[in-house]
Motif scaffolding. Structure first.
Motif, PDB file in Angstrom:
ATOM      1  N   TYR A 229     -28.765 -31.814 -25.645  1.00 41.41           N
ATOM      2  CA  TYR A 229     -28.937 -31.709 -24.202  1.00 41.41           C
ATOM      3  C   TYR A 229     -28.213 -30.477 -23.673  1.00 41.41           C
ATOM      4  O   TYR A 229     -27.059 -30.217 -24.042  1.00 41.41           O
ATOM      5  CB  TYR A 229     -28.407 -32.961 -23.512  1.00 41.41           C
ATOM      6  CG  TYR A 229     -29.304 -34.166 -23.709  1.00 41.41           C
ATOM      7  CD1 TYR A 229     -30.431 -34.354 -22.924  1.00 41.41           C
ATOM      8  CD2 TYR A 229     -29.021 -35.112 -24.695  1.00 41.41           C
ATOM      9  CE1 TYR A 229     -31.268 -35.450 -23.105  1.00 41.41           C
ATOM     10  CE2 TYR A 229     -29.838 -36.210 -24.883  1.00 41.41           C
ATOM     11  CZ  TYR A 229     -30.965 -36.372 -24.086  1.00 41.41           C
ATOM     12  OH  TYR A 229     -31.785 -37.457 -24.281  1.00 41.41           O
ATOM     13  N   LEU A 230     -28.899 -29.731 -22.812  1.00 41.32           N
ATOM     14  CA  LEU A 230     -28.317 -28.545 -22.199  1.00 41.32           C
ATOM     15  C   LEU A 230     -27.680 -28.934 -20.872  1.00 41.32           C
ATOM     16  O   LEU A 230     -28.384 -29.348 -19.936  1.00 41.32           O
ATOM     17  CB  LEU A 230     -29.384 -27.472 -21.966  1.00 41.32           C
ATOM     18  CG  LEU A 230     -30.162 -27.009 -23.197  1.00 41.32           C
ATOM     19  CD1 LEU A 230     -31.093 -25.865 -22.812  1.00 41.32           C
ATOM     20  CD2 LEU A 230     -29.231 -26.582 -24.320  1.00 41.32           C
ATOM     21  N   PRO A 231     -26.377 -28.816 -20.759  1.00 43.90           N
ATOM     22  CA  PRO A 231     -25.687 -29.265 -19.543  1.00 43.90           C
ATOM     23  C   PRO A 231     -26.166 -28.505 -18.299  1.00 43.90           C
ATOM     24  O   PRO A 231     -26.333 -27.284 -18.321  1.00 43.90           O
ATOM     25  CB  PRO A 231     -24.213 -28.941 -19.826  1.00 43.90           C
ATOM     26  CG  PRO A 231     -24.122 -28.836 -21.315  1.00 43.90           C
ATOM     27  CD  PRO A 231     -25.444 -28.306 -21.772  1.00 43.90           C
ATOM     28  N   GLY A 232     -26.416 -29.259 -17.237  1.00 42.30           N
ATOM     29  CA  GLY A 232     -26.769 -28.664 -15.960  1.00 42.30           C
ATOM     30  C   GLY A 232     -28.146 -28.058 -15.892  1.00 42.30           C
ATOM     31  O   GLY A 232     -28.483 -27.393 -14.908  1.00 42.30           O
ATOM     32  N   ARG A 233     -28.977 -28.272 -16.901  1.00 40.81           N
ATOM     33  CA  ARG A 233     -30.313 -27.667 -16.930  1.00 40.81           C
ATOM     34  C   ARG A 233     -31.383 -28.737 -16.738  1.00 40.81           C
ATOM     35  O   ARG A 233     -31.207 -29.887 -17.122  1.00 40.81           O
ATOM     36  CB  ARG A 233     -30.554 -26.934 -18.255  1.00 40.81           C
ATOM     37  CG  ARG A 233     -29.587 -25.782 -18.490  1.00 40.81           C
ATOM     38  CD  ARG A 233     -29.809 -24.673 -17.463  1.00 40.81           C
ATOM     39  NE  ARG A 233     -28.963 -23.517 -17.713  1.00 40.81           N
ATOM     40  CZ  ARG A 233     -27.832 -23.263 -17.067  1.00 40.81           C
ATOM     41  NH1 ARG A 233     -27.388 -24.116 -16.150  1.00 40.81           N
ATOM     42  NH2 ARG A 233     -27.137 -22.184 -17.331  1.00 40.81           N
ATOM     43  N   GLY A 234     -32.512 -28.299 -16.162  1.00 41.08           N
ATOM     44  CA  GLY A 234     -33.654 -29.172 -15.972  1.00 41.08           C
ATOM     45  C   GLY A 234     -34.834 -28.696 -16.796  1.00 41.08           C
ATOM     46  O   GLY A 234     -34.686 -27.953 -17.769  1.00 41.08           O
ATOM     47  N   HIS A 235     -36.030 -29.074 -16.362  1.00 44.56           N
ATOM     48  CA  HIS A 235     -37.233 -28.792 -17.144  1.00 44.56           C
ATOM     49  C   HIS A 235     -37.492 -27.293 -17.298  1.00 44.56           C
ATOM     50  O   HIS A 235     -37.785 -26.819 -18.407  1.00 44.56           O
ATOM     51  CB  HIS A 235     -38.436 -29.456 -16.466  1.00 44.56           C
ATOM     52  CG  HIS A 235     -39.704 -29.337 -17.234  1.00 44.56           C
ATOM     53  ND1 HIS A 235     -39.974 -30.092 -18.348  1.00 44.56           N
ATOM     54  CD2 HIS A 235     -40.796 -28.547 -17.056  1.00 44.56           C
ATOM     55  CE1 HIS A 235     -41.165 -29.786 -18.827  1.00 44.56           C
ATOM     56  NE2 HIS A 235     -41.694 -28.852 -18.066  1.00 44.56           N
ATOM     57  N   LEU A 236     -37.391 -26.547 -16.221  1.00 43.21           N
ATOM     58  CA  LEU A 236     -37.649 -25.105 -16.288  1.00 43.21           C
ATOM     59  C   LEU A 236     -36.391 -24.293 -16.501  1.00 43.21           C
ATOM     60  O   LEU A 236     -36.429 -23.249 -17.164  1.00 43.21           O
ATOM     61  CB  LEU A 236     -38.367 -24.642 -15.023  1.00 43.21           C
ATOM     62  CG  LEU A 236     -39.849 -24.978 -14.971  1.00 43.21           C
ATOM     63  CD1 LEU A 236     -40.429 -24.624 -13.613  1.00 43.21           C
ATOM     64  CD2 LEU A 236     -40.617 -24.249 -16.068  1.00 43.21           C
ATOM     65  N   THR A 237     -35.280 -24.733 -15.949  1.00 42.34           N
ATOM     66  CA  THR A 237     -34.045 -23.962 -16.147  1.00 42.34           C
ATOM     67  C   THR A 237     -33.599 -23.989 -17.608  1.00 42.34           C
ATOM     68  O   THR A 237     -32.915 -23.079 -18.062  1.00 42.34           O
ATOM     69  CB  THR A 237     -32.924 -24.474 -15.228  1.00 42.34           C
ATOM     70  OG1 THR A 237     -32.885 -25.910 -15.256  1.00 42.34           O
ATOM     71  CG2 THR A 237     -33.156 -24.011 -13.799  1.00 42.34           C
ATOM     72  N   ALA A 238     -33.999 -25.020 -18.356  1.00 36.05           N
ATOM     73  CA  ALA A 238     -33.724 -25.017 -19.799  1.00 36.05           C
ATOM     74  C   ALA A 238     -34.515 -23.914 -20.490  1.00 36.05           C
ATOM     75  O   ALA A 238     -33.994 -23.184 -21.339  1.00 36.05           O
ATOM     76  CB  ALA A 238     -34.062 -26.373 -20.408  1.00 36.05           C
ATOM     77  N   LEU A 239     -35.792 -23.774 -20.123  1.00 33.41           N
ATOM     78  CA  LEU A 239     -36.622 -22.707 -20.698  1.00 33.41           C
ATOM     79  C   LEU A 239     -36.055 -21.331 -20.359  1.00 33.41           C
ATOM     80  O   LEU A 239     -36.001 -20.434 -21.208  1.00 33.41           O
ATOM     81  CB  LEU A 239     -38.050 -22.812 -20.171  1.00 33.41           C
ATOM     82  CG  LEU A 239     -38.990 -21.640 -20.487  1.00 33.41           C
ATOM     83  CD1 LEU A 239     -39.349 -21.636 -21.971  1.00 33.41           C
ATOM     84  CD2 LEU A 239     -40.249 -21.713 -19.633  1.00 33.41           C
ATOM     85  N   LEU A 240     -35.621 -21.151 -19.119  1.00 32.40           N
ATOM     86  CA  LEU A 240     -35.160 -19.850 -18.661  1.00 32.40           C
ATOM     87  C   LEU A 240     -33.781 -19.484 -19.205  1.00 32.40           C
ATOM     88  O   LEU A 240     -33.422 -18.303 -19.217  1.00 32.40           O
ATOM     89  CB  LEU A 240     -35.140 -19.813 -17.128  1.00 32.40           C
ATOM     90  CG  LEU A 240     -36.513 -20.018 -16.463  1.00 32.40           C
ATOM     91  CD1 LEU A 240     -36.357 -20.135 -14.951  1.00 32.40           C
ATOM     92  CD2 LEU A 240     -37.471 -18.893 -16.820  1.00 32.40           C
ATOM     93  N   ASP A 241     -33.019 -20.470 -19.656  1.00 29.66           N
ATOM     94  CA  ASP A 241     -31.714 -20.201 -20.256  1.00 29.66           C
ATOM     95  C   ASP A 241     -31.924 -19.911 -21.746  1.00 29.66           C
ATOM     96  O   ASP A 241     -31.704 -20.756 -22.609  1.00 29.66           O
ATOM     97  CB  ASP A 241     -30.778 -21.389 -20.059  1.00 29.66           C
ATOM     98  CG  ASP A 241     -29.335 -21.054 -20.406  1.00 29.66           C
ATOM     99  OD1 ASP A 241     -29.101 -20.059 -21.124  1.00 29.66           O
ATOM    100  OD2 ASP A 241     -28.432 -21.789 -19.964  1.00 29.66           O
ATOM    101  N   VAL A 242     -32.384 -18.700 -22.023  1.00 26.47           N
ATOM    102  CA  VAL A 242     -32.763 -18.329 -23.390  1.00 26.47           C
ATOM    103  C   VAL A 242     -31.572 -18.437 -24.340  1.00 26.47           C
ATOM    104  O   VAL A 242     -31.693 -18.942 -25.463  1.00 26.47           O
ATOM    105  CB  VAL A 242     -33.341 -16.902 -23.409  1.00 26.47           C
ATOM    106  CG1 VAL A 242     -33.714 -16.485 -24.826  1.00 26.47           C
ATOM    107  CG2 VAL A 242     -34.552 -16.805 -22.485  1.00 26.47           C
TER     108      VAL A 242
END
Length: 260
Positions: A229-242
């Protein structure tokens, strides 16, 4: 960057190849085509170690539109990926799929396990209740039909506390019906026999999109799979946090054998 096409069942499937090394199929989410991986920065980050294959899903980008509803089945998207792999002479390859692209990766790994050497599924997991999965997909598909990609995805970004990047809102505008049909067909992932998957598998999920940790139940159905799990990330912000996404994905993908 090479930009060829392959033909399957009368449809032209467009793809691009960038870099050399481990073959890696990059499978876009429901609203995107292969170019999102370049725009988001994944190709720059991966092409020194991987042969990145960016596929435009049927009905999106420069690939042809299916002539009927059956053409949007998950199995058809998976067969398109295999056709591209065959055209490139790739017997085995890794897959990294986001959202709907993750459903395609799971379909490939479950139905042709001999071809998939490693699998990363980002921001997607099969629900263990097929009816609930269909209901969710139908609701999201109807929203896309009514409002279009830009409005819906803008609302998703706003809910995750960001307003861009500009290319997500300004440069991505898929056909509404193709988008809705693809989303609806993603529910078919719940019918897969996940126990057939033999590839090392990792789910990379934004913690905000899975507060109940449902992805962990999906991973438990695949031998050896896990969830990060990526802390503080959602559906799109996970994708954008390369950087964060690849920090989780690379240990799996880098173990894939290079082609002979």
């Amino acid at each position: 960057m090479a930009m060829p096409d392959v033909s399957r069942d009368g449809l032209r499937i467009h793809y691009e190849v960038a870099g050399d090394g481990i073959p890696l199929m990059l499978l876009a989410g429901a609203g995107g085509d292969g170019s999102i991986w370049r725009r988001a920065g994944y190709v720059d980050a991966l092409s020194d170690r991987f042969q990145c294959v960016l596929i435009d899903p049927r009905g999106f980008g420069r690939s042809d539109m299916p002539p009927d509803l059956d053409g949007f089945r998950l199995a058809e998207y998976a067969l398109d990926v295999l056709a591209v792999a065959d055209a490139l002479g790739l017997e085995r390859f890794a897959c990294h799929g986001h959202a709907a692209g993750g459903s395609v990766g799971l379909t490939l790994a479950a139905t042709t396990p001999e071809r998939v050497a490693a699998l990363v599924v980002a921001s997607q997991w099969p629900d263990d209740d097929p009816e609930e999965s269909r209901s969710f997909a139908a609701g999201f598909a109807d929203a896309c039909r009514a409002a279009g990609w830009r409005r819906v995805i803008g609302d998703v970004l706003a809910s995750e506390g960001v307003t861009g990047p500009h290319w997500v809102l300004d440069e991505v505008d898929p056909d509404r019906e193709a988008l809705a049909l693809r989303i609806e067909r993603c529910a078919e992932v719940s019918a897969l026999d996940l126990s057939a998957i033999t590839a090392p598998t990792r789910f990379v999920i934004g913690e905000l999109e899975d507060p109940d940790r449902d992805a962990e139940r999906a991973a438990a159905r695949i031998r050896g799979a896990d969830v990060v799990y990526l802390p503080g990330r959602g559906h799109l912000t996970a994708l954008l946090d390369v950087e964060q996404t690849l920090r989780c994905a690379l240990p799996f993908l880098a173990g894939t054998p290079s082609p002979a």
